[in-house]
Design an enzyme around this catalytic site. Structure first.
Site, PDB file in Angstrom:
ATOM      1  N   ARG A  96       0.827  -1.225   0.000  1.00 19.44           N
ATOM      2  CA  ARG A  96       0.000   0.000   0.000  1.00 19.44           C
ATOM      3  C   ARG A  96       0.861   1.275   0.000  1.00 19.44           C
ATOM      4  O   ARG A  96       0.518   2.277   0.627  1.00 19.44           O
ATOM      5  CB  ARG A  96      -0.962   0.008   1.203  1.00 19.44           C
ATOM      6  CG  ARG A  96      -2.095  -0.989   1.045  1.00 19.44           C
ATOM      7  CD  ARG A  96      -3.044  -0.937   2.224  1.00 19.44           C
ATOM      8  NE  ARG A  96      -2.397  -1.380   3.455  1.00 19.44           N
ATOM      9  CZ  ARG A  96      -2.826  -1.112   4.680  1.00 19.44           C
ATOM     10  NH1 ARG A  96      -3.900  -0.384   4.853  1.00 19.44           N
ATOM     11  NH2 ARG A  96      -2.179  -1.558   5.731  1.00 19.44           N
ATOM     12  N   LYS A 140     -20.089   3.590  -7.148  1.00 21.30           N
ATOM     13  CA  LYS A 140     -19.459   2.309  -7.433  1.00 21.30           C
ATOM     14  C   LYS A 140     -19.248   2.062  -8.919  1.00 21.30           C
ATOM     15  O   LYS A 140     -20.100   2.361  -9.742  1.00 21.30           O
ATOM     16  CB  LYS A 140     -20.306   1.177  -6.851  1.00 21.30           C
ATOM     17  CG  LYS A 140     -19.981   0.874  -5.406  1.00 21.30           C
ATOM     18  CD  LYS A 140     -21.119   0.136  -4.738  1.00 21.30           C
ATOM     19  CE  LYS A 140     -21.448  -1.136  -5.472  1.00 21.30           C
ATOM     20  NZ  LYS A 140     -20.626  -2.277  -5.028  1.00 21.30           N
ATOM     21  N   GLY A 157     -26.080   0.334  16.377  1.00 22.43           N
ATOM     22  CA  GLY A 157     -25.233  -0.756  16.868  1.00 22.43           C
ATOM     23  C   GLY A 157     -23.924  -0.304  17.463  1.00 22.43           C
ATOM     24  O   GLY A 157     -23.665  -0.491  18.640  1.00 22.43           O
ATOM     25  N   TRP A 166     -19.296  -8.647   0.815  1.00 17.94           N
ATOM     26  CA  TRP A 166     -18.044  -8.003   1.188  1.00 17.94           C
ATOM     27  C   TRP A 166     -16.894  -8.995   1.356  1.00 17.94           C
ATOM     28  O   TRP A 166     -15.896  -8.716   1.999  1.00 17.94           O
ATOM     29  CB  TRP A 166     -18.253  -7.138   2.440  1.00 17.94           C
ATOM     30  CG  TRP A 166     -18.987  -5.863   2.123  1.00 17.94           C
ATOM     31  CD1 TRP A 166     -19.202  -5.337   0.876  1.00 17.94           C
ATOM     32  CD2 TRP A 166     -19.609  -4.952   3.033  1.00 17.94           C
ATOM     33  NE1 TRP A 166     -19.927  -4.169   0.960  1.00 17.94           N
ATOM     34  CE2 TRP A 166     -20.192  -3.907   2.282  1.00 17.94           C
ATOM     35  CE3 TRP A 166     -19.732  -4.918   4.427  1.00 17.94           C
ATOM     36  CZ2 TRP A 166     -20.881  -2.837   2.868  1.00 17.94           C
ATOM     37  CZ3 TRP A 166     -20.428  -3.840   5.007  1.00 17.94           C
ATOM     38  CH2 TRP A 166     -20.984  -2.826   4.240  1.00 17.94           C
ATOM     39  N   HIS A 202     -31.109  -3.496   9.176  1.00 15.27           N
ATOM     40  CA  HIS A 202     -30.643  -2.143   8.912  1.00 15.27           C
ATOM     41  C   HIS A 202     -30.015  -2.077   7.527  1.00 15.27           C
ATOM     42  O   HIS A 202     -29.313  -2.995   7.125  1.00 15.27           O
ATOM     43  CB  HIS A 202     -29.612  -1.712   9.959  1.00 15.27           C
ATOM     44  CG  HIS A 202     -28.828  -0.503   9.545  1.00 15.27           C
ATOM     45  ND1 HIS A 202     -29.390   0.760   9.529  1.00 15.27           N
ATOM     46  CD2 HIS A 202     -27.570  -0.356   9.070  1.00 15.27           C
ATOM     47  CE1 HIS A 202     -28.481   1.626   9.081  1.00 15.27           C
ATOM     48  NE2 HIS A 202     -27.377   0.967   8.784  1.00 15.27           N
ATOM     49  N   HIS A 216     -22.383  10.691   9.114  1.00 14.01           N
ATOM     50  CA  HIS A 216     -21.183  10.915   8.302  1.00 14.01           C
ATOM     51  C   HIS A 216     -20.608  12.308   8.511  1.00 14.01           C
ATOM     52  O   HIS A 216     -19.513  12.614   8.059  1.00 14.01           O
ATOM     53  CB  HIS A 216     -21.488  10.720   6.814  1.00 14.01           C
ATOM     54  CG  HIS A 216     -22.008   9.350   6.520  1.00 14.01           C
ATOM     55  ND1 HIS A 216     -21.250   8.225   6.700  1.00 14.01           N
ATOM     56  CD2 HIS A 216     -23.214   8.922   6.089  1.00 14.01           C
ATOM     57  CE1 HIS A 216     -21.970   7.158   6.380  1.00 14.01           C
ATOM     58  NE2 HIS A 216     -23.160   7.556   6.009  1.00 14.01           N
TER      59      HIS A 216
HETATM   60  N1  GLN Z   1     -24.390  -2.400  13.250  1.00 12.55           N
HETATM   61  C1  GLN Z   1     -23.413  -1.762  12.416  1.00 12.55           C
HETATM   62  C2  GLN Z   1     -22.851  -0.535  13.118  1.00 12.55           C
HETATM   63  O1  GLN Z   1     -23.551   0.101  13.808  1.00 12.55           O
HETATM   64  C3  GLN Z   1     -24.010  -1.339  11.105  1.00 12.55           C
HETATM   65  C4  GLN Z   1     -22.989  -0.708  10.213  1.00 12.55           C
HETATM   66  C5  GLN Z   1     -23.468  -0.444   8.794  1.00 12.55           C
HETATM   67  O2  GLN Z   1     -24.628  -0.431   8.531  1.00 12.55           O
HETATM   68  N2  GLN Z   1     -22.572  -0.216   7.887  1.00 12.55           N
HETATM   69  O3  GLN Z   1     -21.705  -0.198  12.977  1.00 12.55           O
HETATM   70 ZN    ZN Z   2     -25.620   1.616   7.932  1.00  6.62          ZN
END
Ligand code: GLN
Ligand code: ZN
Length: 760
Positions: free
Chosen positions: A16, A119, A439, A568, A648, A701
């Site tokens: 990297r 993407k 989470g 992923w 989610h 974010h």
């Molecule tokens: N449960 C995960 C978190 O809170 C969900 C992350 C995600 O949706 N990318 O980090």
């Molecule tokens: Zn999320």
């Protein structure tokens, strides 16, 4: 003689190097000259690694993104950066990431709006979206490409410049004013022609022009643009190798084969069915390049099988046959030889970029000189392929049997949602507009430090667990003080939502340096799903039940769903993705049932990457969505009516996949909506989505702290679309990248907004 070539090489560096050089420059720790030096050094190393091929890609190296490179080559800079007077590379970084280096001498003191990122086809690579408007004009700046060409020439490299083709360039861009991108084609083509002239005048014979849009479903206008474009570029000064990849040409095959170019590259792995029709349709003197080595995965190629395919084709096409990887090797790690810690069996099954090119060279030698001269090499390859095929670590009869016994009942809840909702309400006794989080809580320096020390052996398991328990206790305490209704344990023990589960499932392997560029300097290290999946023991129960002992409030168990784990990871090529996904589903189902048995009443199964897995062609969507949703249902739906299932999803367009989202039948879905001003809820509204929804009201974010007023406003907008009794109040996504000092005031405002709603 068969011609061998490569479409593109990973640019980030085996260790990297590019990432670290970029970040050092952006942080003001080094200068532009040092960065340019690193670029030159990497190009040289990468060409050296590709030696032995007949044609090497030039211009595939990029300091950030090859699409943004093309925008600069074509002089298509967003209006907002045009008056910049510093170094063009600094301006390039401004478009890429909103600003250049943080040291003062680049003359760009303040930031600009970064280009949008999205993407690249169905990969996990993200490119900077070209911006267009009715007044967009183009002008050639060939300097980057010509410099790299001169560099390659000076090193004696047989250079094949690589550029993104005009139709795909327009195709992957975005019109900012609603005007038609295709209208720009007549303005764009002369600049491409000029570029080809410049290359021709330096004695270039072949130019690779990438047109991946050809493997997607094209509206008639786009299909017609191809003929016009290549008519204009066919000036006879250079030879054009038109490169398509990532899938099958299918209905676009006659079109692609009729274009006036000198060579066509097709993805012979994902589009194997195109080979015969392409041979039949191509003019007699056109080169056919077959991408026979998979550029999207990390598996060794079965060379004998490929030779079985290629030998008769070689006999028919002779020198017209070229061979290459299926696509640019950008999407795989650089060198398997770096993986000294990898288990020997698994290592023997793998090939990274450099090894894939060795395969290409070997295939060419076998085609030209016969297999006999390469007995030893081919036998070694055969042995590795057989070892993988017959390995008991790959094929586990008990997993196959479990899969065979899946029936429709497995994915079905005991009762329909309204009945479940009633039972759950009676048990959980949540207030209206219940508050929760997604989470994770902040992954602080202390957490990362503890994990690192544990990995290095400086912290024993007991001490590590103690440290994580302390973090969980802290997160629970904070949530209680905040007055949230449904709590989470905060995920301190997870470095990554996929890796954490992969590490505990059998059938997964991990690399040390298997980095793949995601965007700019960012890389991911996807785990390798190599075998039938089993779950030797519970993965999360201990943490969740510990967290539950600390509070009277319901503690939400937190899992990653099968589709996201699959999407992923590097996945198997010896069985359909759907089969791997169902295996993951069965493993997650066991975890769900164990959580339920341990008294956990709410379980969230994240499917952040469900939408990402959609195939390139819409005609294949329903197949994917069918098994993806079924996998989720199998993972989730073994529970009693009283157990509340959440899912989610991160930012997604829901409109075109709404029936599938509803089919998942989660009791509650939390989604990322705050930046869309709740407009994403329209899809749920017009579909009459029947279950509960938690639209994100806190943009995680951004470092900004949302006010109570702002959150209330968003909730009012949500209330216009979704009945109040089915609304939850929560952030957009997990909070792991934020600081506690941001999270606490934000959640305070969120809880206050929910309370105000209850009183209204
Ligand atoms: N449960 C995960 C978190 O809170 C969900 C992350 C995600 O949706 N990318 O980090
Ligand atoms: Zn999320």
């Amino acid at each position: 003689m068969v011609t061998t070539h490569n479409l593109g090489f990973p640019r980030i560096g085996a260790q990297r190097e590019l990432k670290f050089a970029l970040e050092a420059y952006w942080n003001g720790k080094s200068g532009l000259d040092a960065l340019r030096d690193t670029g030159r050094r990497l190009r040289k190393t990468h060409w050296a690694g590709q030696q032995g091929l007949d044609l090497l890609p030039v211009g595939d190296f990029s300091f950030y993104d090859q699409v943004l490179d093309m925008s600069f080559t074509l002089g298509n800079l967003p209006e907002r950066v045009r008056d910049f007077r510093g170094d063009p590379l600094d301006n390039y970084f401004r478009v890429a990431r909103g600003r250049s280096a943080s040291h003062g001498d680049c003359g760009c003191g303040h930031g600009v709006q970064a280009g949008e990122m999205t993407k690249w086809f169905d990969t996990n690579y993200h490119y900077i979206v070209p911006e267009f408007s009715a007044s967009t004009s183009f002008s050639l700046d060939a300097s980057r490409l010509l410099e790299q060409l001169d560099e390659a020439r000076a090193l004696g490299i047989p250079a094949k410049p690589v550029i993104l083709g005009p139709v795909s360039y327009l195709f992957v861009g975005k019109s900012k004013d609603g005007s038609s991108r295709l209208d720009l084609l007549p303005r764009l083509l002369p600049v491409y022609a000029e570029l080809l002239d410049a290359l021709a005048s330096r004695g270039v014979e072949w130019v690779q022009i990438d047109e991946p849009a050809l493997v997607t479903e094209l509206d008639p206008g786009w299909a017609q643009a191809y003929a016009a474009a290549y008519q204009a570029l066919n000036t006879g000064k250079v030879k054009i190798l038109l490169a398509t990849y990532f899938g099958q040409l299918l209905e676009n095959l006659p079109l692609a084969c009729a274009l006036p170019v000198q060579g066509l590259h097709i993805d012979a792995v994902n589009g194997a069915a195109d080979i015969e029709p392409a041979i039949a349709a191509l003019p007699r003197d056109t080169v056919l390049s077959l991408g026979v080595v998979n550029g999207r995965n990390i598996w060794k190629t079965d060379l004998n099988r490929v030779l079985d395919l290629l030998e008769p084709i070689h006999a028919r096409l002779g020198d017209r046959l070229w061979i290459a990887p299926s696509c640019s090797l950008l999407h795989v790690p650089v060198d398997l030889n770096s993986e000294t810690a990898l288990d020997g069996d698994i290592r023997s099954w793998l090939a990274f970029a450099l090894q894939k090119l060795d395969e290409i060279k070997l295939l060419a030698r076998a085609l030209d000189g016969g297999r006999a001269a390469l007995r030893a090499e081919l036998q070694a390859n055969q042995a590795a392929i057989a070892s993988r095929r017959n390995s008991p670590r790959v094929n586990k009869p008990q997993v196959k049997a479990a899969l065979a016994s899946i029936d429709a009942a497995l994915g079905r809840r005991q009762s329909p949602y309204p009945l479940r909702a009633e039972k759950q309400a009676g048990l959980l006794k949540l207030p209206a507009f219940p508050t929760t989080t997604i989470g994770s809580f902040p992954q602080t320096a202390e957490i990362r430090q503890a994990r690192l020390r544990f990995r290095k052996g400086e912290l024993d398991l007991a001490a590590y667990k103690e440290a994580m328990r302390a973090e969980i206790a802290l997160a629970v305490r904070e949530q209680e003080v905040l007055g949230l209704d449904v709590l989470v344990h905060g995920e301190p023990e997870r470095n990554d939502m996929v890796e954490y589960f992969g590490e505990q499932l059998e059938g997964y392997a991990f690399t040390q340096y298997g980095w793949v560029q995601s965007y700019g300097s960012r890389c991911v290290k996807p785990p390798i799903l190599f075998g039938d999946i089993t779950r030797p023991q519970a993965m999360t129960v201990e943490w969740i039940t510990y967290a539950q002992t600390l509070t009277q409030k319901p503690m939400k168990g937190m899992l990653t769903g099968p589709v996201t784990i699959l999407n992923w990871s590097f996945v198997r090529d010896d069985q359909p993705r759907s089969v791997s996904c169902l295996q993951l589903a069965l493993a997650i189902r066991q975890e769900v049932l164990d959580l339920e048995k341990a008294g956990v009443r709410i379980i969230q199964i994240d499917e952040a990457a469900l939408r990402e897995g959609l195939p390139l062609r819409k005609s294949q969507w329903s197949d994917y969505l069918g098994w993806a949703v079924e996998s989720f249902r199998i993972a989730a739906n073994g529970v009693r009516d009283e157990t509340q299932i959440h899912t989610h999803m991160c930012y997604s367009e829901f409109n075109d996949i709404m029936p599938s989202i509803a089919d998942m039948d989660a009791d509650v879905i939390t989604i990322e909506t705050s930046r869309s001003d709740m407009e994403l809820l329209d899809a749920f509204d017009s579909f009459n989505y029947p279950n509960e929804i938690g639209p994100g009201v806190y943009d995680i974010h951004s470092p900004n702290i949302p006010t109570q007023e702002h959150i209330s406003d968003l909730m009012r907008k949500a209330g216009r679309r979704i009945p109040a009794e089915r609304l939850w109040v929560n952030p957009d996504c997990g909070l792991k990248t934020r600081a506690w000092s941001e999270v606490i005031p934000a959640l305070k405002n969120m809880v206050a907004a929910a309370r105000a709603l209850r009183e209204a």
